[in-house]
Scaffold this active site. Sequence first.
Site, short mmCIF file in Angstrom:
data_model
loop_
_atom_site.label_atom_id
_atom_site.label_comp_id
_atom_site.label_asym_id
_atom_site.label_seq_id
_atom_site.Cartn_x
_atom_site.Cartn_y
_atom_site.Cartn_z
N THR A 70 0.81 -1.23 0.00
CA THR A 70 0.00 0.00 0.00
C THR A 70 0.84 1.27 0.00
O THR A 70 0.51 2.27 -0.64
CB THR A 70 -0.89 0.01 1.27
OG1 THR A 70 -1.80 -1.06 1.17
CG2 THR A 70 -1.66 1.30 1.42
N THR A 104 2.22 -10.55 14.33
CA THR A 104 1.08 -11.00 13.54
C THR A 104 0.22 -9.78 13.21
O THR A 104 0.19 -8.83 13.99
CB THR A 104 0.35 -12.12 14.35
OG1 THR A 104 -0.51 -12.81 13.50
CG2 THR A 104 -0.39 -11.62 15.54
N THR A 158 -1.21 -22.60 19.19
CA THR A 158 -2.57 -22.29 19.66
C THR A 158 -3.28 -21.29 18.75
O THR A 158 -2.65 -20.41 18.17
CB THR A 158 -2.55 -21.76 21.10
OG1 THR A 158 -3.88 -21.41 21.48
CG2 THR A 158 -1.65 -20.55 21.28
N GLN A 159 -4.59 -21.44 18.65
CA GLN A 159 -5.39 -20.44 17.91
C GLN A 159 -5.53 -19.15 18.73
O GLN A 159 -5.99 -18.14 18.21
CB GLN A 159 -6.79 -21.00 17.63
CG GLN A 159 -6.80 -22.15 16.66
CD GLN A 159 -8.18 -22.77 16.47
OE1 GLN A 159 -9.19 -22.14 16.75
NE2 GLN A 159 -8.21 -23.99 15.99
N CYS A 160 -5.17 -19.22 20.02
CA CYS A 160 -5.28 -18.02 20.86
C CYS A 160 -4.24 -16.99 20.44
O CYS A 160 -3.15 -17.34 20.00
CB CYS A 160 -5.05 -18.35 22.33
SG CYS A 160 -6.32 -19.43 22.99
N ASP A 209 1.56 -6.47 -4.52
CA ASP A 209 0.69 -6.53 -3.35
C ASP A 209 1.19 -7.75 -2.57
O ASP A 209 1.40 -8.82 -3.15
CB ASP A 209 -0.76 -6.74 -3.82
CG ASP A 209 -1.76 -6.68 -2.67
OD1 ASP A 209 -1.56 -7.42 -1.68
OD2 ASP A 209 -2.72 -5.91 -2.76
N SER A 210 1.41 -7.60 -1.27
CA SER A 210 2.05 -8.69 -0.54
C SER A 210 1.19 -9.95 -0.44
O SER A 210 1.68 -11.00 -0.03
CB SER A 210 2.51 -8.23 0.85
OG SER A 210 1.43 -8.19 1.75
N ASP A 221 -0.21 -7.20 4.44
CA ASP A 221 -0.97 -8.46 4.52
C ASP A 221 -0.10 -9.66 4.91
O ASP A 221 -0.51 -10.47 5.74
CB ASP A 221 -1.67 -8.76 3.19
CG ASP A 221 -2.85 -7.82 2.96
OD1 ASP A 221 -3.25 -7.11 3.91
OD2 ASP A 221 -3.38 -7.79 1.83
N1 ASP Z 1 -2.81 -5.56 0.21
C1 ASP Z 1 -1.74 -4.71 0.67
C2 ASP Z 1 -0.45 -5.53 0.71
O1 ASP Z 1 -0.27 -6.30 1.60
C3 ASP Z 1 -2.06 -4.17 2.01
C4 ASP Z 1 -1.00 -3.26 2.60
O2 ASP Z 1 0.07 -3.03 2.10
O3 ASP Z 1 -1.30 -2.73 3.66
O4 ASP Z 1 0.37 -5.38 -0.16
#
Ligand code: ASP
Length: 338
Positions: free
Chosen positions: A14, A162, A273-275, A59-60, A92
């Site tokens: 972005t 994360t 864990t999902q936590c 875009d990641s 992302d």
């Molecule tokens: N979709 C974008 C990406 O990961 C989102 C971002 O950069 O915030 O490239």
Amino acid sequence: MATKKVYIAYTGGTIGMMPSEKGFVPQEGFLEKTLASFPEFAHDQMPQITIHDYAEPIDSANMSPQDWHLIAKDIEKNYNDYDGFVVLHGTDTMAYTASALSFMLEGLQKPVIITGSQIPLTQLRTDARDNIINAIYLAAHYPIPEVCLFFHDHLHRGNRCTKTDADGFAAFSSPNVPPIASIGSKIKVRKHLIFKQHRAELNVQQFSAPKIAILTLFPGISAEFVEDFLAQANLDGVVLQSYGMGNAPINNKPLIKAIKKACDKGMVIVNCTQCMQGCVQMETYETGKVLLDAGVISGFDMTTEAALAKLYYLFSRDLAVDLIREKMVTSLRGELTP
Ligand code: ASP
């Protein structure tokens, strides 16, 4: 004092995107031009910067292990000429890339800071400006020898992060380790948290193409689904996203049998864990102990992103499965608290 030098790799995201009919899209050459116009770079506390605008910024969501390798090799090529590195990246999959680079860059002795933004640099209320300037400043003046992730005033260990907010500026969390540094009117560094590398020379460990996957448990998951999942394509390693302290529906005997069969065959199944916060402790409940007895290993407090990247890394090194299991439960880059 000699001017510090920072190398900036713009991979996409972005931060450097432009609005288009299809939504925000990466734009080649745009970021370099925009950054060059920033008056901040003329400040005497700012380092000399070199920007490498990747030919095809992405875009990641499209990042792959091959792209991680390109970034790692780019850092290796420029390693001796710079004091620090900033990788501009989409949010992302930023936590996956930060985790992967932390393992790939063996013996790293210089800061590598990944950052990005939620709003493009061109927009009025952008968060990009703060993130970029702070990341560059830290990479130049704070020689923290780790792959870090900088976002919204915090410098985190990359493999502990994360993405926890799809649109808020504080998009990343490091639930099990406090930030290595926090930015306010002063910069506070928690020196005791800095990871000490064991080797002094940089080596890039390329990832081969091991077969790694993520399996999330959910109420109602069927034994057939798990059997089919684990039987496909000769999987080498699986991150099992379990409940709470590492628990699974053990009344579903065929499901547990399928997991045991896979472990017996040499598959490395690591329990995360999902936590959002806390640590897997399979010996606490019967529903966890059964997984332990089946041969599942603990992911402790690793993020799914770190566990996945670590499996890619270890299976790329021609190690015996027993050694991979041993290393999975050992902290290699500060990614887990045993
Ligand atoms: N979709 C974008 C990406 O990961 C989102 C971002 O950069 O915030 O490239």
